[in-house]
Design a protein around this motif. Structure first.
Motif, mmCIF file in Angstrom:
data_model
loop_
_atom_site.group_PDB
_atom_site.id
_atom_site.type_symbol
_atom_site.label_atom_id
_atom_site.label_comp_id
_atom_site.label_asym_id
_atom_site.label_seq_id
_atom_site.Cartn_x
_atom_site.Cartn_y
_atom_site.Cartn_z
ATOM 1 N N TYR A 89 5.384 -2.216 2.666
ATOM 2 C CA TYR A 89 4.551 -1.616 3.717
ATOM 3 C C TYR A 89 5.066 -2.031 5.090
ATOM 4 O O TYR A 89 5.996 -2.824 5.218
ATOM 5 C CB TYR A 89 3.091 -2.058 3.553
ATOM 6 N N GLY A 107 0.772 1.091 6.497
ATOM 7 C CA GLY A 107 1.064 2.023 5.414
ATOM 8 C C GLY A 107 2.525 2.048 5.060
ATOM 9 O O GLY A 107 3.309 1.172 5.436
ATOM 10 N N ARG A 108 2.904 3.090 4.333
ATOM 11 C CA ARG A 108 4.301 3.329 3.979
ATOM 12 C C ARG A 108 4.494 4.831 3.811
ATOM 13 O O ARG A 108 3.629 5.529 3.298
ATOM 14 C CB ARG A 108 4.684 2.592 2.702
ATOM 15 N N GLN A 112 -0.662 6.553 5.783
ATOM 16 C CA GLN A 112 -0.919 5.728 6.953
ATOM 17 C C GLN A 112 -2.411 5.453 7.086
ATOM 18 O O GLN A 112 -3.242 6.336 6.889
ATOM 19 C CB GLN A 112 -0.410 6.419 8.222
ATOM 20 N N ILE A 161 -2.987 -7.741 2.518
ATOM 21 C CA ILE A 161 -2.758 -6.531 1.724
ATOM 22 C C ILE A 161 -3.528 -6.657 0.410
ATOM 23 O O ILE A 161 -3.383 -7.642 -0.313
ATOM 24 C CB ILE A 161 -1.265 -6.334 1.442
ATOM 25 N N GLY A 164 -3.179 -1.849 -1.827
ATOM 26 C CA GLY A 164 -2.548 -0.842 -0.990
ATOM 27 C C GLY A 164 -3.215 -0.615 0.348
ATOM 28 O O GLY A 164 -2.865 0.338 1.063
#
Length: 279
Positions: A89, A107-108, A112, A161, A164
């Motif tokens: 991330y 996010g990734r 987001q 984290i 997710g």
């Protein structure tokens, strides 16, 4: 970025030309637009719409159109001030509205999450919001964000984290960040010790965070005090974690007058811990 800046400069020059053309056109045109208080001919509207890159439509508020165009230019100039990788991330600080507000984004790829929004009253400049990643703190990998709304205060939020998402773990506050990430009980997971200062009255306290595999717990260092004292109010006790000794030093108002001090080893079993609630 250079192309965007060049486009913005051209747009500003075009808008400047619009005002000059408008002033000259007023002298050559009859009829008063009472609503806006200036003469506005169809020819001038056509010139204005052309310079703004808009299709000409009669009876439109072209000053509003100019504002829309300017907003579009500002949108092109929004920035990302920093990006911190966190494993798969990343966390970044970006403009929400240029010059007015910022957003913290996690996010990734295309996934987001806007974690936090900062109004301009909450920071001196984008550079006054800093980020540092961490590992194995309170059962999480994550990042802490320190924000300085002025020169004499600092607020730090800790995020981890989890499934997710970036979740809130802990917070500290004071004239500066005075926090320590250490493994107090030797279990391989690190705890958080914060020397916080209440900015309203200057009261200083040690705040200890722990994680019991189910939830975040928090306790106050001055609860270790085991002597009677003159409890006259908020500043009747002060506590501070001393990392060089790994102890919590407590200052207190003596019943007979004066100030007393005692030092206590940092022991989680002796602290009164309770579930942490996000402010």
């Amino acid at each position: 970025m250079k192309k965007a800046t060049g486009a913005a400069i051209i747009a500003v020059l075009c808008i400047t030309n619009i005002y000059v053309s408008a002033s000259m056109q007023i002298k050559r045109t009859s009829g008063l637009n009472k609503e806006n208080g200036f003469v506005c001919s169809k020819i001038w509207k056509q010139q204005t719409s052309s310079l703004l890159g808009l299709n000409y439509i009669d009876n439109i508020d072209y000053f509003a159109a100019k504002q829309i165009k300017t907003a579009a230019i500002n949108k092109e100039e929004t920035r990302t001030y920093w990006t911190i990788p966190l494993g798969d991330y990343q966390v970044s600080l970006q403009d929400l509205t240029a010059g007015e507000s910022l957003k913290l984004v996690f996010g990734r790829g295309n996934m987001q999450q806007v974690v936090c929004v900062y109004d301009k009253t909450e920071y001196m400049s984008p550079e006054s919001i800093t980020a540092v990643p961490f590992e194995q703190l309170l059962g999480h990998n994550g990042i802490y964000i320190s924000t300085k709304p002025n020169k004499w205060s600092c607020y730090t939020d800790y995020y981890g984290i989890e499934d997710g998402e970036l979740v809130f773990l802990a917070d500290s506050w004071g004239y500066k960040r005075d926090d320590y990430i250490i493994d107090i009980d030797g279990d391989g997971d690190r705890e958080l010790i914060c020397n916080v200062t209440f900015l309203g009255d200057g009261a200083a306290c040690t705040r200890v965070y722990d994680y019991n595999s189910a939830q975040i717990l928090v306790g106050w260092g001055d609860m270790l005090l085991d002597v009677e004292y003159d409890n006259w109010g908020t500043n009747s006790t002060w506590s501070e974690y001393l990392p060089e000794k790994n102890v919590i030093r407590i200052s207190y108002s003596k019943i007979e007058g004066g100030i007393g001090e005692k030092e206590y080893p940092l022991d989680l079993d002796k602290l009164e811990m309770e579930p942490y609630q996000k402010p």
